[in-house]
Write an enzyme that holds these catalytic residues in place. Structure first.
Site, short mmCIF file in Angstrom:
data_model
loop_
_atom_site.label_atom_id
_atom_site.label_comp_id
_atom_site.label_asym_id
_atom_site.label_seq_id
_atom_site.Cartn_x
_atom_site.Cartn_y
_atom_site.Cartn_z
N HIS A 271 0.85 -1.18 0.00
CA HIS A 271 0.00 0.00 0.00
C HIS A 271 0.89 1.23 0.00
O HIS A 271 1.96 1.21 0.62
CB HIS A 271 -0.91 0.01 1.24
N GLU A 325 -7.81 -5.43 -0.08
CA GLU A 325 -8.35 -6.22 -1.19
C GLU A 325 -8.24 -7.73 -0.96
O GLU A 325 -9.01 -8.49 -1.52
CB GLU A 325 -7.60 -5.87 -2.50
N1 ACO Z 1 3.98 -7.59 -4.76
C1 ACO Z 1 5.30 -7.58 -5.02
N2 ACO Z 1 6.07 -6.49 -4.87
C2 ACO Z 1 5.47 -5.35 -4.47
C3 ACO Z 1 4.11 -5.29 -4.19
C4 ACO Z 1 3.34 -6.47 -4.35
N3 ACO Z 1 2.02 -6.49 -4.10
N4 ACO Z 1 3.77 -4.04 -3.82
C5 ACO Z 1 4.90 -3.32 -3.87
N5 ACO Z 1 5.93 -4.11 -4.26
C6 ACO Z 1 7.32 -3.71 -4.41
C7 ACO Z 1 7.55 -3.04 -5.76
O1 ACO Z 1 7.92 -3.96 -6.75
C8 ACO Z 1 8.66 -2.08 -5.43
O2 ACO Z 1 9.87 -2.79 -5.37
P1 ACO Z 1 11.22 -2.15 -5.98
O3 ACO Z 1 11.35 -0.76 -5.42
O4 ACO Z 1 12.24 -3.12 -5.52
O5 ACO Z 1 10.98 -2.13 -7.46
C9 ACO Z 1 8.35 -1.66 -4.00
O6 ACO Z 1 7.61 -2.74 -3.42
C10 ACO Z 1 7.57 -0.37 -3.89
O7 ACO Z 1 6.51 -0.39 -4.79
P2 ACO Z 1 5.84 0.92 -5.37
O8 ACO Z 1 5.11 0.53 -6.62
O9 ACO Z 1 6.78 2.06 -5.43
O10 ACO Z 1 4.84 1.25 -4.25
P3 ACO Z 1 3.52 2.06 -4.44
O11 ACO Z 1 3.36 2.87 -3.23
O12 ACO Z 1 3.42 2.77 -5.73
O13 ACO Z 1 2.52 0.81 -4.49
C11 ACO Z 1 0.60 -0.45 -4.62
C12 ACO Z 1 1.35 0.64 -3.85
C13 ACO Z 1 0.29 0.06 -6.01
C14 ACO Z 1 -0.71 -0.75 -3.90
C15 ACO Z 1 1.48 -1.74 -4.70
O14 ACO Z 1 1.77 -2.22 -3.41
C16 ACO Z 1 0.82 -2.85 -5.54
O15 ACO Z 1 0.96 -2.84 -6.76
N6 ACO Z 1 0.10 -3.80 -4.88
C17 ACO Z 1 -0.56 -4.86 -5.62
C18 ACO Z 1 -1.92 -4.37 -6.14
C19 ACO Z 1 -2.93 -4.15 -5.03
O16 ACO Z 1 -3.02 -4.94 -4.10
N7 ACO Z 1 -3.70 -3.06 -5.18
C20 ACO Z 1 -4.72 -2.67 -4.21
C21 ACO Z 1 -4.23 -1.54 -3.36
S1 ACO Z 1 -5.33 -1.17 -2.02
C22 ACO Z 1 -6.43 -0.03 -2.63
O17 ACO Z 1 -6.12 0.86 -3.38
C23 ACO Z 1 -7.83 -0.14 -2.22
#
Ligand code: ACO
Length: 388
Positions: A271, A325
């Protein structure tokens, strides 16, 4: 040329720096809700979500968000009556939904339905957004989705009943029969949990559109589009796909390892703001334990446990926890909803927060218009096409 991420590649474009995605930027002041990311705490108008979940009805929460305080008994009865009166959809909106292909995504149908509502000659959404419009739109969301859900199965939409609450009305309009308490009660708790969440992407979208002086249906149409994305609200059906694909506890490790080796994100984890467990995930986990089958809950639990361990191992400096989620999938499928109706059900709740944010924005409006950092070249001279 289209790159692997869907972007169009142009050879002499300057490399752009890694985007911040406005992380940490305070884009507006709000008294509606706040996510305390470090503590894993969510507050609506001063109430911790644990204080409301399972105790307040969805309508009490909507009133709280719109009006700033919990309703009295009379105020709640009045709101329930107004929601009941506002549920029927204009025929023009049903006709637009009827024309959509049965293969359309329900979120696309919702976005189209909200947009059609703004264009319908009911003329109800022409003015500066106000509480009446917020109530009317919130009342109509379940009906738009239910109409599409039934029409795509070759069934006619059913007329809503004014004595139902929002959760009952949604299930009644979807399935055309009186909802059982074991289904509408968890749906209602789910609706209270998802109603607002600080300055998330769809809420920000709604506020930006409202800040231009546009109408409520435009602001909420944009918000629905933002919620659809898998990085925001579009994840729970993908969680269900993941769990169905994993199939049984012995496949969990292999499936997760392969997904992470490919560089996939695990849906339902991580998140932008929470650096601790999402409090909604904790509440939904408890609900899933009661509502879903023991086998499905066991598979969800095992997958969660292993996913958290692997994410910790592979990304030790990131704090990735279960988000809302993950267990939404178990709760909503136990209620009888198919996966592609999960994100739309999120929207049935979040419309209360979106409309409350639009009203708050309009009570103290200034056009939201940020700047960008320009990193492109300068002083280029035009060369006629024959010489290029
Ligand atoms: N699985 C694997 N790796 C992840 C995940 C995940 N679910 N979430 C984040 N990471 C990793 C990224 O690959 C990144 O790694 P890196 O820097 O080594 O490349 C790091 O963690 C940071 O990720 P960001 O994308 O910069 O974090 P951001 O704050 O943009 O992401 C997000 C938040 C979009 C929710 C992300 O965690 C994600 O894609 N989760 C999966 C989708 C999901 O569950 N969405 C629902 C969100 S809840 C809502 O909105 C109601």
């Amino acid at each position: 040329m289209t790159g692997s991420n869907g972007s169009t590649a142009v050879s002499d474009q300057p490399a752009l720096p890694k985007p911040e995605g406005l992380e940490g930027v305070v884009a507006a002041s709000t008294a509606l809700s706040h996510v305390f990311g470090e503590e894993g705490k969510l507050v609506y108008r001063g109430f911790d979500i644990h204080e409301l979940a399972g105790k307040a009805s969805f309508e009490e929460v909507a009133y709280l968000l719109w009006m700033g305080q919990l309703p009295t008994r009379g105020e709640l009865a009045d709101l329930l009556q107004r929601l009941g009166e506002q549920r029927p959809l204009p025929t023009q909106v049903i006709d637009v939904i009827r024309d959509l292909p049965a293969t359309a995504a329900p979120m696309d149908a919702l976005r189209t339905g909200v947009s059609a509502l703004g264009a319908s000659d009911a003329g109800q959404f022409d003015d500066v957004p106000d509480l009446d419009e917020a109530i009317s739109l919130t009342a109509k969301f379940p009906g738009i989705l239910a109409a599409f859900f039934r029409l795509r199965q070759g069934l006619e939409p059913v007329s809503p009943r004014s004595e139902h609450n929002t959760a009952q009305s949604y299930l009644y309009q979807l399935f055309g029969r009186e909802p059982e308490e074991k289904h509408w009660r968890p749906s209602e708790v789910y609706l209270t949990l998802l109603a607002d969440h600080g300055m998330n992407a769809s809420t920000f979208t709604a506020r930006v559109i409202a800040s231009t002086g546009s109408d409520l249906c435009s602001a909420i149409t944009g918000a629905v589009g933002a919620l659809k994305g898998p990085l925001h609200g579009g994840a729970p059906s993908k969680v269900l796909d993941m769990l169905e694909d994993i199939g049984s506890a012995e496949n969990v490790d292999r499936w997760l390892t392969e997904a992470l080796d490919r560089g996939d994100r695990l849906m339902g984890f991580g998140h932008r703001v929470y650096k601790a467990e999402d409090p909604r995930a904790e509440i939904l986990r408890g609900m899933a334990a009661e509502a879903s089958t023991p086998d499905f809950f066991e598979l969800s639990r095992r997958t969660e446990e292993r996913a958290l361990a692997m994410l910790q191992e592979r990304k030790p400096d990131r704090r990735l926890y279960t988000n809302v989620e993950f267990y939404s999938a178990a709760v909503l499928s136990a209620v009888g909803l198919p996966g592609d109706m999960f994100t739309p059900t999120f929207a049935v709740s979040r419309v209360a927060g979106w409309t409350a944010h639009v009203l708050e924005q309009m009570s103290n409006n200034r056009l939201i218009r940020p700047q960008s950092e320009f990193v492109g070249p300068m002083d280029k001279k035009f060369v006629a096409i024959e010489q290029r």
